[in-house]
Design an enzyme around this catalytic site. Structure first.
Site, short mmCIF file in Angstrom:
data_model
loop_
_atom_site.label_atom_id
_atom_site.label_comp_id
_atom_site.label_asym_id
_atom_site.label_seq_id
_atom_site.Cartn_x
_atom_site.Cartn_y
_atom_site.Cartn_z
N GLY A 49 77.59 -9.55 10.05
CA GLY A 49 78.33 -10.53 10.84
C GLY A 49 77.86 -10.53 12.27
O GLY A 49 76.72 -10.16 12.58
N GLY A 50 78.77 -10.88 13.17
CA GLY A 50 78.42 -10.96 14.59
C GLY A 50 78.00 -9.62 15.16
O GLY A 50 77.36 -9.56 16.22
N GLY A 87 41.95 -21.63 24.05
CA GLY A 87 43.17 -21.31 24.79
C GLY A 87 43.53 -19.84 24.67
O GLY A 87 44.13 -19.25 25.57
N ALA A 88 43.12 -19.25 23.55
CA ALA A 88 43.45 -17.84 23.33
C ALA A 88 42.75 -16.96 24.37
O ALA A 88 43.28 -15.92 24.76
CB ALA A 88 43.07 -17.43 21.92
C1 HXC Z 1 88.72 -2.46 8.64
C2 HXC Z 1 87.21 -1.55 7.19
C3 HXC Z 1 86.31 -2.62 7.42
C4 HXC Z 1 86.70 -3.63 8.35
C5 HXC Z 1 85.39 -1.26 6.06
N1 HXC Z 1 86.59 -0.74 6.34
N2 HXC Z 1 85.19 -2.41 6.71
N3 HXC Z 1 88.38 -1.47 7.79
N4 HXC Z 1 87.91 -3.49 8.94
N5 HXC Z 1 85.88 -4.63 8.66
C6 HXC Z 1 87.16 0.51 5.84
C7 HXC Z 1 87.47 0.49 4.38
O1 HXC Z 1 88.74 -0.02 4.15
C8 HXC Z 1 87.39 1.98 4.03
O2 HXC Z 1 88.56 2.61 4.44
C9 HXC Z 1 86.28 2.47 4.93
O3 HXC Z 1 86.16 1.51 5.97
C10 HXC Z 1 84.96 2.55 4.21
O4 HXC Z 1 84.72 1.32 3.56
P1 HXC Z 1 84.34 1.23 2.02
O5 HXC Z 1 84.48 -0.18 1.63
O6 HXC Z 1 85.09 2.24 1.23
O7 HXC Z 1 82.82 1.70 2.07
P2 HXC Z 1 81.59 1.13 1.28
O8 HXC Z 1 81.89 0.99 -0.18
O9 HXC Z 1 80.43 1.97 1.67
O10 HXC Z 1 81.36 -0.34 1.86
C11 HXC Z 1 81.09 -0.53 3.21
C12 HXC Z 1 81.12 -2.03 3.56
C13 HXC Z 1 82.46 -2.65 3.12
C14 HXC Z 1 79.98 -2.73 2.84
C15 HXC Z 1 80.90 -2.13 5.07
O11 HXC Z 1 83.52 -1.81 3.57
C16 HXC Z 1 82.66 -4.03 3.66
O12 HXC Z 1 82.06 -4.99 3.11
N6 HXC Z 1 83.44 -4.16 4.70
C17 HXC Z 1 83.73 -5.42 5.32
C18 HXC Z 1 82.58 -5.85 6.15
C19 HXC Z 1 82.86 -7.10 6.95
O13 HXC Z 1 82.96 -8.16 6.36
N7 HXC Z 1 83.07 -6.93 8.24
C20 HXC Z 1 83.34 -7.98 9.09
C21 HXC Z 1 81.96 -8.52 9.48
S1 HXC Z 1 82.15 -9.82 10.64
P3 HXC Z 1 89.17 3.86 3.68
O14 HXC Z 1 90.41 4.21 4.43
O15 HXC Z 1 89.41 3.43 2.29
O16 HXC Z 1 88.13 4.93 3.76
C22 HXC Z 1 82.19 -9.02 12.06
C23 HXC Z 1 82.43 -9.91 13.19
C24 HXC Z 1 81.90 -9.36 14.45
O17 HXC Z 1 82.05 -7.88 12.17
C25 HXC Z 1 82.19 -10.40 15.45
C26 HXC Z 1 81.34 -10.29 16.63
C27 HXC Z 1 81.36 -11.56 17.38
#
Ligand code: HXC
Length: 512
Positions: free
Chosen positions: A171-172, A406-407
């Protein structure tokens, strides 16, 4: 509470903080082949130099049951320490705590070390391993990201900023690393993308794995987003330490000098036969680089992307230099969109951080083709021109063979402000190669093979050499390849105190 109890309390809290997300999550992280944040920092920094800050910070969120779920550190370990005795700031996202996600409190910790790094003029290294924005914190998390992006931009060109991607980065969240100077990714365990495979499948119906979409190989080879690739976390920390050894701490300092044991006068006779007799035969420019730099130590950046240009750091006579070299062994060393962008960004980094630029030139010109023209080679090629022209660090050029069209102008020619422009006797400096030139000049004449050969020879004699350029003072000296090291050392010494003023402006407008 007695004094002893107070000390015990501190010890207990320290232990709690250092447990990160607990044994089970640490085990999972290790099983996946990844280290945890503090282990990474330990490998990155000189032994016993890490000073952790904000160890007891916790998030302030109450939604979704978070009020009862608080962990010291809140998913990021931050502070400062030393690499080779020099101060650096570091933050490492702790995937075992809330997936290393960015909360308001966690962002504040990162912002704090970034601000300190800027104030004290020291590099900042971010070790990224995070699920992105902490969903439970909504816009507070987005604001945290934006604060980091803003500081990344403010710090650009002031202190080196380096990002290692050691786990998810989606994501971002990818935009903070993208705003920094270097991105390193570990094989297998790291990935970066703006939209993941699931979204892609729904929106564009493209099916692709995480690895293929945004793994280390993809970004080091195809997209050019990343600059370095490491086998694993240990190797990553080692590469970061080595990269740092070439860089100054900030834009007001020179890069560190390293005592040079390699003979300054060392000649390498084998270089006299490196350039083949046949001008169309390839050779490996890295052989030349390795033979002239100190201790054969060349730290290549982006080795797998746009291989028709080679960039990287080395030391010559103990001084850090940035090397840009056309690579005749790949696409004849032609300049295309990707190689122009790769080299332009590198030149700008070197210029921002007082690192002299050495250019080895053997380039048949810009790449012809519809995809290149439609892709905007005009503006992308202009980036390299712009970067070389605006660079005020010492610029030293060695033309080994072709410098066509040009290079020739682009690659740090005298006209682009080159300080020392050298050429080998094998150099060919002309508007284009002999075949192309004769075909155009005599298009209307029906030349026999013999006549064509005569014209080719005439052109070669007149233009396919460095002597016309030397006659005009565009080349300062024609050198034997075997003497390249000594000549570069002399040129670096001569330009050591170079200072060039540029007109005051807010900033230039590089063609983006
Ligand atoms: C809160 C989160 C989280 C999130 C993961 N966790 N992502 N908690 N917010 N975005 C937590 C899980 O609940 C879990 O907690 C622990 O972190 C580990 O995650 P798992 O899923 O168990 O690990 P894994 O199987 O290795 O997968 C990792 C992952 C997946 C691929 C990153 O968790 C995932 O897809 N997360 C969401 C990613 C996402 O969409 N993020 C937003 C991106 S947009 P517990 O307590 O169970 O251990 C963004 C915007 C930024 O970031 C903006 C900037 C402008």
């Amino acid at each position: 509470m007695s004094l002893k109890e107070k000390f015990n309390q501190l010890e207990k809290k320290n232990q709690q903080a250092e447990q990160s997300g607990g044994e089970e999550r640490i085990r999972k992280q290790h099983e996946a082949g990844r280290l945890i944040a503090r282990e990474r920092i330990e490998l990155l920094l000189d032994a016993h130099t890490f000073v952790e800050m904000d160890k007891f910070v916790r998030h302030r969120s109450i939604n979704f049951g978070m009020g009862e779920n608080k962990i010291y550190g809140d998913g990021v370990v931050s502070g400062y320490g030393k690499i080779d005795g020099r101060l650096v700031y570091v933050y490492a996202q702790d995937f075992t705590v809330f997936g290393g996600t960015l909360s308001r409190a966690n962002a504040d910790k990162i912002v704090k070390v970034m601000k300190l790094a800027l104030k004290t003029g020291a590099p900042i290294i971010g070790l990224n391993d995070s699920g992105g924005a902490r969903i439970q914190e909504g816009v507070e998390s987005l604001g945290g990201y934006a604060d980091i992006f803003y500081l990344n931009t403010k710090a650009s060109g002031v202190i080196p900023q380096i990002s290692a991607i050691l786990g998810p980065c989606a994501g971002g969240a990818v935009y903070s690393p993208a705003l920094t100077d270097f991105i390193l990714m570990t094989k297998k365990n790291s990935y970066m993308f703006v939209t993941g495979p699931d979204v892609l499948k729904t929106v564009t119906h493209e099916e692709v794995s995480k690895e293929e979409l945004g793994g280390a190989l993809t970004h080091n080879q195809k997209s050019g987003v990343a600059h370095l690739m490491a086998d694993d976390d240990e190797n990553a920390m080692m590469l970061l330490r080595e990269l740092m050894s070439f860089l100054p701490s900030n834009n007001m300092e020179d890069p560190p000098l390293k005592p040079c044991m390699d003979d300054f006068q060392r000649e390498d006779i084998s270089l006299n036969s490196l350039i083949p007799d046949d001008p169309n035969k390839p050779y490996d420019i890295k052989e030349l680089i390795i033979k002239v730099v100190d201790d054969q130590n060349f730290f290549e950046i982006m080795p797998a992307h746009a291989q028709n240009i080679v960039i990287g750091y080395a030391r010559i006579g103990g001084k850090s230099v940035g090397i840009v070299a056309n690579q005749p062994a790949h696409l004849a060393g032609v300049l295309d969109i990707n190689s122009s962008m790769k080299a332009a960004r590198f030149v700008r980094f070197c210029d921002a951080f007082n690192i002299p630029i050495i250019t080895f030139e053997d380039v048949p010109g810009f790449m012809p083709g519809l995809d290149q023209e439609f892709g905007g080679i005009i503006k992308h090629g202009a980036k390299l021109l712009f970067a070389y022209a605006e660079a005020t660090v010492p610029k030293i050029t060695v033309i080994t063979r072709k410098a066509y069209g040009g290079a020739y102008d682009v690659m740090s020619s005298k006209h682009m402000g080159g300080d020392v422009n050298l050429a080998y006797p094998t150099a060919e400096i002309a508007v284009m190669g002999p075949e192309g030139a004769v075909n155009i000049l005599y298009r209307k004449y029906n030349l026999s093979d013999k006549e064509k050969m005569e014209k080719l020879n005439e052109y070669r004699k007149e233009f396919a050499s460095p002597y016309k350029a030397a006659e005009l003072g565009y080349i300062d000296e024609i050198i034997y390849p075997s003497q390249t090291r000594l000549k570069l050392i002399q040129a670096l010494e001569m330009t050591d105190n170079k200072s060039e003023q540029t007109p005051h402006k807010k900033h230039g407008n590089i063609p983006l």
